[in-house]
Design an enzyme around this catalytic site. Structure first.
Site, PDB file in Angstrom:
ATOM      1  N   HIS A  57       0.903  -1.150   0.000  1.00 48.91           N
ATOM      2  CA  HIS A  57       0.000   0.000   0.000  1.00 48.91           C
ATOM      3  C   HIS A  57       0.943   1.202   0.000  1.00 48.91           C
ATOM      4  CE1 HIS A  57      -3.093  -2.842   1.384  1.00 48.91           C
ATOM      5  NE2 HIS A  57      -2.274  -3.190   2.356  1.00 48.91           N
ATOM      6  N   GLN A  60       1.062   4.218   2.561  1.00 49.92           N
ATOM      7  CA  GLN A  60       1.401   4.029   3.979  1.00 49.92           C
ATOM      8  C   GLN A  60       2.869   4.328   4.289  1.00 49.92           C
ATOM      9  OE1 GLN A  60      -0.249   0.235   5.253  1.00 49.92           O
ATOM     10  NE2 GLN A  60      -2.297   0.829   4.569  1.00 49.92           N
ATOM     11  N   TYR A 120      -7.148   0.373  -2.323  1.00 47.95           N
ATOM     12  CA  TYR A 120      -8.547   0.525  -1.897  1.00 47.95           C
ATOM     13  C   TYR A 120      -8.954   1.954  -1.564  1.00 47.95           C
ATOM     14  CZ  TYR A 120      -6.419   0.269   2.765  1.00 47.95           C
ATOM     15  OH  TYR A 120      -5.643   0.489   3.867  1.00 47.95           O
ATOM     16  N   HIS A 206     -10.914  -6.710  -0.052  1.00 45.47           N
ATOM     17  CA  HIS A 206     -10.052  -6.230   1.020  1.00 45.47           C
ATOM     18  C   HIS A 206      -9.797  -7.305   2.065  1.00 45.47           C
ATOM     19  CE1 HIS A 206      -8.728  -4.417   4.778  1.00 45.47           C
ATOM     20  NE2 HIS A 206      -8.072  -3.587   3.997  1.00 45.47           N
ATOM     21  N   ARG A 209     -13.629  -9.340   6.391  1.00 46.92           N
ATOM     22  CA  ARG A 209     -14.310  -8.335   7.211  1.00 46.92           C
ATOM     23  C   ARG A 209     -15.026  -7.327   6.337  1.00 46.92           C
ATOM     24  NH1 ARG A 209      -9.912  -5.536   9.013  1.00 46.92           N
ATOM     25  NH2 ARG A 209      -8.400  -7.016   8.213  1.00 46.92           N
ATOM     26  N   HIS A 232      -6.744 -10.020   1.922  1.00 48.57           N
ATOM     27  CA  HIS A 232      -6.159 -10.094   3.273  1.00 48.57           C
ATOM     28  C   HIS A 232      -6.976 -11.143   4.014  1.00 48.57           C
ATOM     29  CE1 HIS A 232      -5.328  -5.489   2.924  1.00 48.57           C
ATOM     30  NE2 HIS A 232      -4.137  -6.021   3.033  1.00 48.57           N
ATOM     31  N   HIS A 269      -1.314 -12.480   4.388  1.00 52.54           N
ATOM     32  CA  HIS A 269      -1.382 -12.699   5.835  1.00 52.54           C
ATOM     33  C   HIS A 269      -2.255 -13.919   6.168  1.00 52.54           C
ATOM     34  CE1 HIS A 269       0.056  -8.547   6.011  1.00 52.54           C
ATOM     35  NE2 HIS A 269      -1.101  -8.046   5.666  1.00 52.54           N
ATOM     36  N   ASP A 320       4.058  -4.354   2.093  1.00 48.87           N
ATOM     37  CA  ASP A 320       2.822  -3.988   2.778  1.00 48.87           C
ATOM     38  C   ASP A 320       2.792  -2.528   3.239  1.00 48.87           C
ATOM     39  OD1 ASP A 320       0.418  -4.075   4.094  1.00 48.87           O
ATOM     40  OD2 ASP A 320       0.887  -5.744   5.399  1.00 48.87           O
TER      41      ASP A 320
HETATM   42  C1  NGQ Z   1      -4.756  -2.255   5.095  1.00 52.36           C
HETATM   43  N1  NGQ Z   1      -3.015  -3.303   6.358  1.00 52.36           N
HETATM   44  O1  NGQ Z   1      -5.761  -2.451   4.469  1.00 52.36           O
HETATM   45  O2  NGQ Z   1      -3.955  -1.382   4.759  1.00 52.36           O
HETATM   46  C2  NGQ Z   1      -4.437  -3.142   6.262  1.00 52.36           C
HETATM   47  C3  NGQ Z   1      -4.970  -2.574   7.536  1.00 52.36           C
HETATM   48  C4  NGQ Z   1      -7.259  -3.567   7.781  1.00 52.36           C
HETATM   49  C5  NGQ Z   1      -2.513  -4.399   6.915  1.00 52.36           C
HETATM   50  N2  NGQ Z   1      -3.331  -5.310   7.252  1.00 52.36           N
HETATM   51  C6  NGQ Z   1      -6.432  -2.348   7.554  1.00 52.36           C
HETATM   52  N3  NGQ Z   1      -1.226  -4.576   7.091  1.00 52.36           N
HETATM   53  O3  NGQ Z   1      -6.760  -4.686   7.608  1.00 52.36           O
HETATM   54  O4  NGQ Z   1      -8.430  -3.410   8.111  1.00 52.36           O
HETATM   55 ZN    ZN Z   2      -2.233  -5.051   3.206  1.00 51.94          ZN
END
Ligand code: NGQ
Ligand code: ZN
Length: 436
Positions: A57, A60, A120, A206, A209, A232, A269, A320
Site C-alpha cells: 500500500h 502508507q 482501496y 479487502h 471483514r 487479506h 497474511h 505492505d
Molecule cells: C490495510 N493493512 O488495508 O492497509 C491493512 C490494515 C485492515 C494491513 N493489514 C487495515 N497490514 O486490515 O483493516
Molecule cells: Zn495489506
C-alpha cells in the site's frame, strides 16, 4: 541482446558461465550454461532473478516510523489502523503519484522488480467519486511506470466495516465500492493499459471483514483473463474470531470451502491457520503472501512456515505498510521470526544440505511472480529478464563461494542492495543509482 554472467542463480541452483539471450520484448529466450563471454554484455557480479513485491500500500510509506509512540495502554493493530485511516483521508491523486513514484523507485533500488499494489483508496476525501473512478489507481500505475518497475494493480472491493455487515464508518468512506463499481475500475484500467507488458490489472477483496459472502462469490469468479485475485485473510486473531462468529468457519477454511482457490489466488497474511487449513492451502497452488516486517511491526503473529514449505506450499513476500522497502529485510525476518519462536536454526530449508537463503529467495521469487501475474521470478526461457546483479567487490559477498552467496546476502549484509537492476531487459539501476 546477449548477456553473460560468470555466476547466475538458475532454477537448479548456481551455475557458472551463463549466457542469457534476451528478445527485444525483454523475454529470456535462451539460457546457456558453460557459455563463452564472446561479444556480449558481461554482468559484473552474481546474477539473480529480481524479486516481485506481492503486496504493498504505497501511501502508507508516509507514516512509516510515525506511529511508534505510546498513546494508549493497549497499543495494537487496531489503534495503528486508526492512524493509518487519518493518513488515508488526506491522499489526493497527484500527491499519491508523487509519493508512490518515490516509494517504487526505492523498491527498485533495493532489488524489487515488480510490485502488486493492493489498492482501496478509491473515492475522494469526502467520499464522492472522482470524475474518473479509476483516478487513484491510474496514479499508482503511472508512478510505477515512471519509476521503471512492473506493476500489478489490484483494485480492492470494500463494502462494510466488519464481518457481521456493519455499514462503513465515516473514516472508511473513501474505500466504498460495489462489485459493479470495482469491475468498472478494473475494466477502465485494462482498456487504458492494454498491451503494456509492465502492467497487469487484477482484483482484490479487502478482507472477509470488508466484503459480504455474496459479493465475494460474484467477484472472485469474475475474471475471464484469469488475472490475480488477492485478499487479506487472517492477519489478526480478532479477525479470525470475527469471521468465525459470522460464518461458523475460520477465514482460510471459509475460502477453501466456498471458493475454487487456485493459482490465481494470493492469500495475504494467512498468518493464523490451523494444521488442517495449512495443509489444505499448500495443495491449492495459491500463493501465501507474507509481509514479515509489517507483520512484526503490527504485532500480527507468525505463519507456520516450515510445515507449509515442507508440504510444497507457494509463498511470496510483500512490503505492505512499507516500513521496509528491502526484499532482503523481508526474507531475513521471515526466517528470524521462526528461529526466535521455535528456538531452532535454518528453518526454511527442509531438506538436508539445502541453503536457507536459496530456498527463501527462490521460492519467494517464483511465488511472488505468480501472485503478480508476471512470467518472472526465475532466470529461465519464457520468463522476463527481470534481474539483479549483486555487488561482490567488497563486504560479505567478496570471495563468497557460490553456495554461500544467498546466505551471506540475506543474513550477513548490512544495507544490502544490488549493484544493478534490470526490468524486462532494460537497465533501471546502475551502480546503485536509479536511472529515472
Ligand atoms: C490495510 N493493512 O488495508 O492497509 C491493512 C490494515 C485492515 C494491513 N493489514 C487495515 N497490514 O486490515 O483493516
Ligand atoms: Zn495489506
Amino acid at each position: 541482446m546477449r548477456l553473460f554472467a560468470a555466476m547466475a542463480f538458475l532454477p537448479g541452483g548456481w551455475a557458472p558461465d551463463v549466457g542469457l539471450e534476451v528478445a527485444p520484448d525483454g523475454t529470456i529466450v535462451e539460457v546457456q550454461v558453460g557459455a563463452e563471454p564472446g561479444d556480449t554484455e558481461v554482468l559484473d557480479g552474481p546474477v539473480l532473478a529480481g524479486m516481485p513485491n506481492l503486496h504493498a500500500h504505497a501511501f502508507q510509506r508516509a507514516m512509516a516510523g510515525s506511529a511508534e509512540r505510546r498513546g494508549a495502554a493497549d497499543e495494537d493493530f487496531w489503534l495503528w489502523r486508526g492512524a493509518m485511516y487519518a493518513l488515508a483521508g488526506t491522499i489526493e491523486p497527484d500527491g499519491l503519484y508523487e509519493l508512490a513514484r518515490g516509494v517504487y523507485r526505492e523498491m527498485l533500488v533495493a532489488g524489487y522488480t515488480a510490485v502488486a499494489e493492493f489498492h482501496y483508496v478509491h473515492r475522494d476525501p469526502r467520499g464522492a467519486w472522482y470524475a474518473d473512478k479509476a483516478a487513484t489507481g491510474r496514479a499508482l500505475i503511472e508512478a510505477a511506470k515512471d519509476a521503471g518497475l512492473a506493476i500489478a494493480l489490484l483494485p480492492a472491493l470494500y463494502m462494510q466495516a466488519d464481518a457481521a455487515g456493519t455499514p462503513l464508518a465515516p473514516r472508511q468512506r473513501r474505500f466504498a465500492t460495489s462489485v459493479d463499481e470495482l469491475l468498472a475500475i478494473r475494466d477502465a484500467l485494462r482498456d487504458a493499459y492494454d498491451g503494456d507488458d509492465d502492467v497487469v490489472v487484477g482484483t482484490a477483496a479487502h478482507s472477509l471483514r470488508a466484503v459480504s459472502a455474496a459479493a465475494l462469490d460474484a467477484l472472485a469468479d469474475d475474471d475471464a483473463r484469469g488475472a490475480p485475485f488477492h485478499i487479506h485473510v487472517a492477519e489478526q486473531e480478532r479477525e479470525v474470531a470475527e469471521v468465525l462468529a459470522a460464518t461458523g468457519m475460520r477465514p482460510v477454511q471459509f475460502l477453501l470451502e466456498r471458493h475454487h482457490v487456485d493459482a490465481r489466488w494470493c492469500l495475504v497474511h494467512a498468518t493464523h491457520v490451523d494444521d488442517a487449513e495449512r495443509a489444505a492451502l499448500a495443495r491449492t497452488g495459491a500463493v501465501v503472501g507474507l509481509a514479515p516486517t509489517t507483520e512484526a511491526n503490527l504485532g500480527d503473529g507468525l505463519f507456520p512456515l516450515r510445515a507449509y514449505l515442507a508440504d510444497g506450499g507457494a509463498l511470496g513476500i510483500g512490503s505492505d505498510s512499507n516500513v521496509s522497502l528491502s526484499p532482503v529485510e523481508e526474507l531475513r525476518w521471515l526466517e528470524y521470526g521462526q528461529r526466535l519462536a521455535t528456538r531452532r536454526r535454518v528453518v526454511a530449508a527442509t531438506v538436508d544440505g539445502e541453503s536457507c537463503g536459496e530456498v527463501l529467495y527462490a521460492r519467494a521469487a517464483v511465488g511472488g511472480a505468480q501472485a503478480c501475474g508476471f512470467a518472472a521470478g526465475a532466470l529461465a526461457p519464457g520468463r522476463r529478464a527481470d534481474l539483479v546483479v549483486l555487488d561482490d567487490r567488497h563486504g560479505p559477498l567478496a570471495g563468497a563461494p557460490p553456495g554461500e552467496v544467498l546466505d551471506r546476502y540475506l543474513f550477513a549484509t548490512d544495507r544490502a542492495a544490488p549493484r544493478h537492476v534490470m526490468v524486462r531487459g532494460r537497465w533501471r539501476v546502475r551502480d546503485g543509482v536509479a536511472l529515472r
